[in-house]
Design an enzyme around this catalytic site. Sequence first.
Site, PDB file in Angstrom:
ATOM      1  CE  LYS A   1      30.272  22.765   7.361  1.00  0.00           C
ATOM      2  NZ  LYS A   1      29.505  22.191   8.441  1.00  0.00           N
TER       3      LYS A   1
ATOM      4  CG  PHE B   1      13.996  30.351  26.745  1.00  0.00           C
ATOM      5  CD1 PHE B   1      13.983  29.751  25.499  1.00  0.00           C
ATOM      6  CD2 PHE B   1      15.209  30.748  27.293  1.00  0.00           C
ATOM      7  CE1 PHE B   1      15.172  29.537  24.802  1.00  0.00           C
ATOM      8  CE2 PHE B   1      16.397  30.547  26.605  1.00  0.00           C
ATOM      9  CZ  PHE B   1      16.374  29.934  25.360  1.00  0.00           C
ATOM     10  CG  LEU B   2       8.511  33.322  30.459  1.00  0.00           C
ATOM     11  CD1 LEU B   2       8.108  33.980  31.769  1.00  0.00           C
ATOM     12  CD2 LEU B   2       7.468  32.276  30.067  1.00  0.00           C
TER      13      LEU B   2
ATOM     14  N   GLY C   1       5.824  34.815  20.301  1.00  0.00           N
ATOM     15  CA  GLY C   1       6.221  35.125  18.935  1.00  0.00           C
ATOM     16  C   GLY C   1       5.843  34.020  17.976  1.00  0.00           C
TER      17      GLY C   1
ATOM     18  CB  CYS D   1      18.974  22.453  19.140  1.00  0.00           C
ATOM     19  SG  CYS D   1      20.721  22.409  18.715  1.00  0.00           S
TER      20      CYS D   1
HETATM   21  P1  NAD Z   1      26.482  20.961  12.038  1.00  0.00           P
HETATM   22  O1  NAD Z   1      25.588  20.317  11.050  1.00  0.00           O
HETATM   23  O2  NAD Z   1      26.714  22.424  11.974  1.00  0.00           O
HETATM   24  O3  NAD Z   1      27.940  20.271  11.953  1.00  0.00           O
HETATM   25  C1  NAD Z   1      28.134  18.898  11.935  1.00  0.00           C
HETATM   26  C2  NAD Z   1      29.420  18.615  11.170  1.00  0.00           C
HETATM   27  O4  NAD Z   1      29.738  17.230  11.256  1.00  0.00           O
HETATM   28  C3  NAD Z   1      29.314  18.919   9.668  1.00  0.00           C
HETATM   29  O5  NAD Z   1      30.329  19.840   9.307  1.00  0.00           O
HETATM   30  C4  NAD Z   1      29.515  17.558   8.994  1.00  0.00           C
HETATM   31  O6  NAD Z   1      30.198  17.635   7.763  1.00  0.00           O
HETATM   32  C5  NAD Z   1      30.344  16.837  10.038  1.00  0.00           C
HETATM   33  N1  NAD Z   1      30.323  15.380   9.907  1.00  0.00           N
HETATM   34  C6  NAD Z   1      29.262  14.562   9.633  1.00  0.00           C
HETATM   35  N2  NAD Z   1      29.662  13.277   9.593  1.00  0.00           N
HETATM   36  C7  NAD Z   1      30.994  13.270   9.840  1.00  0.00           C
HETATM   37  C8  NAD Z   1      31.963  12.245   9.944  1.00  0.00           C
HETATM   38  N3  NAD Z   1      31.653  10.949   9.755  1.00  0.00           N
HETATM   39  N4  NAD Z   1      33.240  12.581  10.214  1.00  0.00           N
HETATM   40  C9  NAD Z   1      33.585  13.889  10.385  1.00  0.00           C
HETATM   41  N5  NAD Z   1      32.702  14.916  10.316  1.00  0.00           N
HETATM   42  C10 NAD Z   1      31.420  14.603  10.042  1.00  0.00           C
HETATM   43  O7  NAD Z   1      25.957  20.524  13.466  1.00  0.00           O
HETATM   44  P2  NAD Z   1      25.960  21.374  14.822  1.00  0.00           P
HETATM   45  O8  NAD Z   1      24.920  22.405  14.775  1.00  0.00           O
HETATM   46  O9  NAD Z   1      27.372  21.755  15.130  1.00  0.00           O
HETATM   47  O10 NAD Z   1      25.469  20.258  15.853  1.00  0.00           O
HETATM   48  C11 NAD Z   1      26.276  19.145  16.175  1.00  0.00           C
HETATM   49  C12 NAD Z   1      25.634  18.408  17.340  1.00  0.00           C
HETATM   50  O11 NAD Z   1      25.617  19.267  18.492  1.00  0.00           O
HETATM   51  C13 NAD Z   1      24.172  18.003  17.102  1.00  0.00           C
HETATM   52  O12 NAD Z   1      23.932  16.781  17.737  1.00  0.00           O
HETATM   53  C14 NAD Z   1      23.394  19.106  17.783  1.00  0.00           C
HETATM   54  O13 NAD Z   1      22.126  18.673  18.214  1.00  0.00           O
HETATM   55  C15 NAD Z   1      24.280  19.416  18.977  1.00  0.00           C
HETATM   56  N6  NAD Z   1      24.144  20.794  19.484  1.00  0.00           N
HETATM   57  C16 NAD Z   1      24.035  21.826  18.611  1.00  0.00           C
HETATM   58  C17 NAD Z   1      23.933  23.124  19.102  1.00  0.00           C
HETATM   59  C18 NAD Z   1      23.780  24.281  18.150  1.00  0.00           C
HETATM   60  O14 NAD Z   1      23.444  25.387  18.620  1.00  0.00           O
HETATM   61  N7  NAD Z   1      24.019  24.122  16.862  1.00  0.00           N
HETATM   62  C19 NAD Z   1      23.956  23.358  20.479  1.00  0.00           C
HETATM   63  C20 NAD Z   1      24.095  22.276  21.337  1.00  0.00           C
HETATM   64  C21 NAD Z   1      24.189  20.987  20.825  1.00  0.00           C
END
Ligand code: NAD
Length: 441
Positions: A35, A249-250, A253, A260
């Site tokens: 990445k 959200f109604l 589907g 999440c």
């Molecule tokens: P993701 O899997 O896309 O990204 C997580 C990243 O963290 C990965 O690139 C991974 O390599 C990196 N990572 C893991 N361990 C690491 C470490 N020790 N040091 C450095 N980097 C490390 O996850 P995401 O979708 O971005 O979600 C992240 C958090 O945010 C989760 O807790 C999720 O629930 C929350 N969240 C996600 C969304 C969403 O729409 N994706 C929305 C709100 C909240």
Amino acid sequence: MNICVVGTGYVGLVTGACFADLGNQVVCLDIDERKIGLLREGKLPIYEPGLDEVVQRNAQAGRLTFTTSYPEALQDAEVVFVAVGTPSGVDGEADLRHVREVAETIADVVEHEIIVINKSTVPVGTGDWVSEIMRKRCGDGVHFSVVSNPEFLREGSAVHDFMHPDRIVLGSEDRAAAQCVAHLYLPLRATVMVTDLRTAEMIKYASNAFLATRISFINEIAAICDELGADVKEVAFGMGCDRRIGHHFLQAGLGWGGSCFPKDVMALAHMAEIHGTHPQLLRAVMDINRAQRRRVVRWLRDALGTLDEKTIGVLGLSFKPNTDDVRESPSIEVIRMLQNEGAQIRACDPQGLETAAAILDHVAFCQSPYETAQGCHALVLATEWEDFRYLDWPRIRAAMQGRVLIDGRNFYDPETMAQAGFDYRPIGRGIRLNPQNPATI
Ligand code: NAD
């Protein structure tokens, strides 16, 4: 301000790029060398509309850099956002191994005062646990504070959501630290709510569980509508006109999915159970969601007589439109259920082919709905991409062997589909497939 963002996934990369765009100096850190390598070459490792432009602009201006080195990323950081994954563990609990690793590494590396801001969705009490880890490992004289800042952005509109939040939630026992983080968000002119750590952590779970509940609610109403001959689309519209309810959200589907809702509803139920409460509603919300996938598979089985050796075309693989994310996608779950019953799958998606190919076997991935339809006994619209809205339906129909079309998102007009010769079934609209002789399909 000098900011470090740990984790360059959907949340971390958007957070880093947007804070850079607001004039901060941001270093994005990830342990995934692929990445970081791509980002350094100016390429995005994910598909997110509008993000490319923000990343390019800020990288070129020197405000946004990428690294895999903690010492380099933390060297000048005044605040560090943690945005690593918190997937489901074996029992449905949130797996906090990445959060632990990050807290330990920051504590081992940092030598100056720092605010650790958690953006990952984590169980209530995690902020206190992170403080404890850091307290034990930080060098003498290193002052740190922990702030919870749950993220509410949606994949597919993440940049817009970050820049136009409904609210910013900040939880901390250290009000000065929370104020410092609030300052970062000032340019967004958003409502900022400051509360304690545990309340902030709970706001995120309660919000996601509530949104999932609305979808499961309307899906339960859809199942009843189907039996009674009412139209859930109109029911939802009629309900949503009530300002106390609203339209969001109604949409009935295939149900909710993604990275999440499934893990967060499960983690909240797990939290409730280990603390002695019985989360009946959350359990029902999850059951109804699973039933939506099973219902569609049953319709197909009934319509085709058997699924064994039948070819089913699936339009859409991502868990919703405008993302390449296929984690817990309803489409993927339906495909696996169909494959279990012996069906051959053909599928397409505007952005999710690569991510889906990494987790699915024995699927013929196609470049268009027309290619997908070739020889199919039935089609399922699983993800409502705009690319799928206006198709040459007679051409699709002609390419197919059968004529069944399941609209898993109530995306199409029943009359248009009937005119094109489809045996069309939407969700909860009182329209059923015509019983047919499987031998003629
Ligand atoms: P993701 O899997 O896309 O990204 C997580 C990243 O963290 C990965 O690139 C991974 O390599 C990196 N990572 C893991 N361990 C690491 C470490 N020790 N040091 C450095 N980097 C490390 O996850 P995401 O979708 O971005 O979600 C992240 C958090 O945010 C989760 O807790 C999720 O629930 C929350 N969240 C996600 C969304 C969403 O729409 N994706 C929305 C709100 C909240």
